[in-house]
Design an enzyme around this catalytic site. Structure first.
Site, short mmCIF file in Angstrom:
data_model
loop_
_atom_site.label_atom_id
_atom_site.label_comp_id
_atom_site.label_asym_id
_atom_site.label_seq_id
_atom_site.Cartn_x
_atom_site.Cartn_y
_atom_site.Cartn_z
N SER A 149 5.16 -9.94 10.65
CA SER A 149 5.12 -10.67 9.39
C SER A 149 5.96 -11.93 9.55
O SER A 149 6.83 -12.01 10.43
CB SER A 149 5.72 -9.79 8.28
OG SER A 149 6.01 -10.54 7.13
N TYR A 162 12.70 -3.75 4.38
CA TYR A 162 11.50 -4.14 5.11
C TYR A 162 11.79 -5.32 6.04
O TYR A 162 11.39 -5.31 7.21
CB TYR A 162 10.39 -4.49 4.12
CG TYR A 162 9.10 -4.95 4.75
CD1 TYR A 162 8.17 -4.03 5.24
CD2 TYR A 162 8.80 -6.30 4.86
CE1 TYR A 162 6.99 -4.44 5.81
CE2 TYR A 162 7.61 -6.73 5.43
CZ TYR A 162 6.71 -5.80 5.89
OH TYR A 162 5.53 -6.21 6.47
N LYS A 166 11.42 -5.46 10.16
CA LYS A 166 10.54 -6.40 10.85
C LYS A 166 11.33 -7.26 11.83
O LYS A 166 10.85 -7.58 12.93
CB LYS A 166 9.81 -7.29 9.83
CG LYS A 166 8.70 -6.57 9.08
CD LYS A 166 7.61 -6.06 10.00
CE LYS A 166 6.46 -5.41 9.25
NZ LYS A 166 5.42 -4.87 10.14
#
Length: 347
Positions: A149, A162, A166
């Site tokens: 991402s 999150y 990542k």
């Protein structure tokens, strides 16, 4: 020009594993692999979504194998990989995509919740990669695609767990890539950095915001991400792919002026990640149990943002066709140079 092993992989029915395949990007990716005739193992927890995804894979022309697994359980992931290898004879491509998330300020996330997001979203990739390598390294062939991402480089508020996971995947993947290069291995690992995508996660994610969780615009359809992932699986020598103009803009801006982005996101990102709808913000939640079972429903690949989502991305097309464009520019430059020399010779 693609290497011979890459041409072989892209020219036959591959044995593909997609984690988080019951919905969203994973679902769209599984169908995209199936459309080229691949055999696809669908890994996820939810049974309703897996069954529906398997039907879609078969209708698209692929062969489906359903494996219910929690990616945070290392032994279960190893067992799932062995089941795929037994059924398909090998594993050519492994796509790490499964994740969990929480929309909340950091101080409102409990230690157990933060740990769970990390175990699924980060360690799930680690366990998946380890399981894939166990089957790929002896054959000295295969590609591991880490679905990342823009948030792997640029953290934003309200998604600390999150974003942290990542970022960890990014560092882990770079370390592994160096080790494989050092060993001269033909097993490849690459990462695909995605923009905001119209998936059902915003209706099932654990949410403690005043409004309903939503992606930060611009939003892209999951098929845009799926095309990039399938392409990356066939061209694993490239270290990274960026999908969407917003991803490219974010990563470049963060490299040039991260402090400015800190202040900009502090002003804008809270409102940009939630709708004004109140009273509907709490979805079924999939942190501890799958959102689609045992009495849930199949959420599919798309979320509720179809009307505003882009079905294509010029930046993603350029990224996939970079080599072709380079050759075209080289030929074009050569033609122009030849014409100029011809004109000079006639003077």
């Amino acid at each position: 020009m693609a290497r011979p092993w890459e041409v072989t992989l892209s020219g036959r029915r591959r044995a593909v594993v997609v984690t988080g395949a019951s919905g969203g990007v994973g679902r769209a990716t599984a169908v995209a692999f199936a459309a080229r005739g691949d055999r696809v193992a669908l890994l996820a927890r939810g049974r309703e979504g897996l069954a529906a995804a398997a039907d879609e894979v078969q209708r698209a022309g692929g062969e489906a194998l359903v494996v219910s697994v929690d990616m945070a359980d290392a032994k279960a992931v190893d067992d799932a990989a062995q089941r795929v290898a037994d059924a398909f004879g090998r594993i050519d491509v492994w796509v790490n995509n499964a994740f969990a998330g929480i929309y909340a300020p950091f101080t409102e996330i409990t230690p157990d919740e933060f740990r769970r997001v990390t175990e699924v979203t980060y360690l799930g990739y680690v366990f998946g990669t380890r399981a894939a390598l166990h089957h790929m390294l002896p054959r000295d062939r295969g590609t591991i695609v880490q679905v990342g991402s823009a948030l792997a480089y640029r953290g934003i508020p309200l998604q600390s767990a999150y974003c942290g996971a990542k970022h960890a995947i990014q560092g882990f993947n770079e370390s592994l890539r160096c080790e494989l290069l050092r060993e001269g291995s033909r097993v490849r690992t690459t990462m695909v950095q995605l923009p905001a995508v119209n998936t059902p996660q915003f209706d099932w994610v654990l949410n403690r915001l005043p409004g309903r969780a939503r992606p930060v615009a611009p939003v892209y359809q999951p098929e845009v991400a799926a095309r990039a992932i399938v392409h990356a699986a066939g061209h694993g020598r490239r270290r990274e792919y960026w999908v969407g103009g917003s991803t490219a803009a974010t990563l470049i801006a963060n490299a040039v002026a991260p402090g400015f982005l800190d202040r900009y996101l502090a002003r804008t990102a809270f409102e940009a990640q939630q709708d004004e709808d109140e009273g509907e913000q709490a979805g079924p939640g999939n942190l501890w149990t799958p959102a689609d079972g045992p009495h849930g429903r199949d959420f599919g690949a798309h979320g509720r943002f179809d009307e505003e989502s882009h079905a294509g991305s010029s930046q993603e097309w350029v990224s996939r066709n970079r080599a072709r464009m380079g050759r075209a520019l080289t030929v074009g430059a050569g033609v122009l140079a030849a014409r100029r020399l011809t004109r000079l010779a006639r003077r």
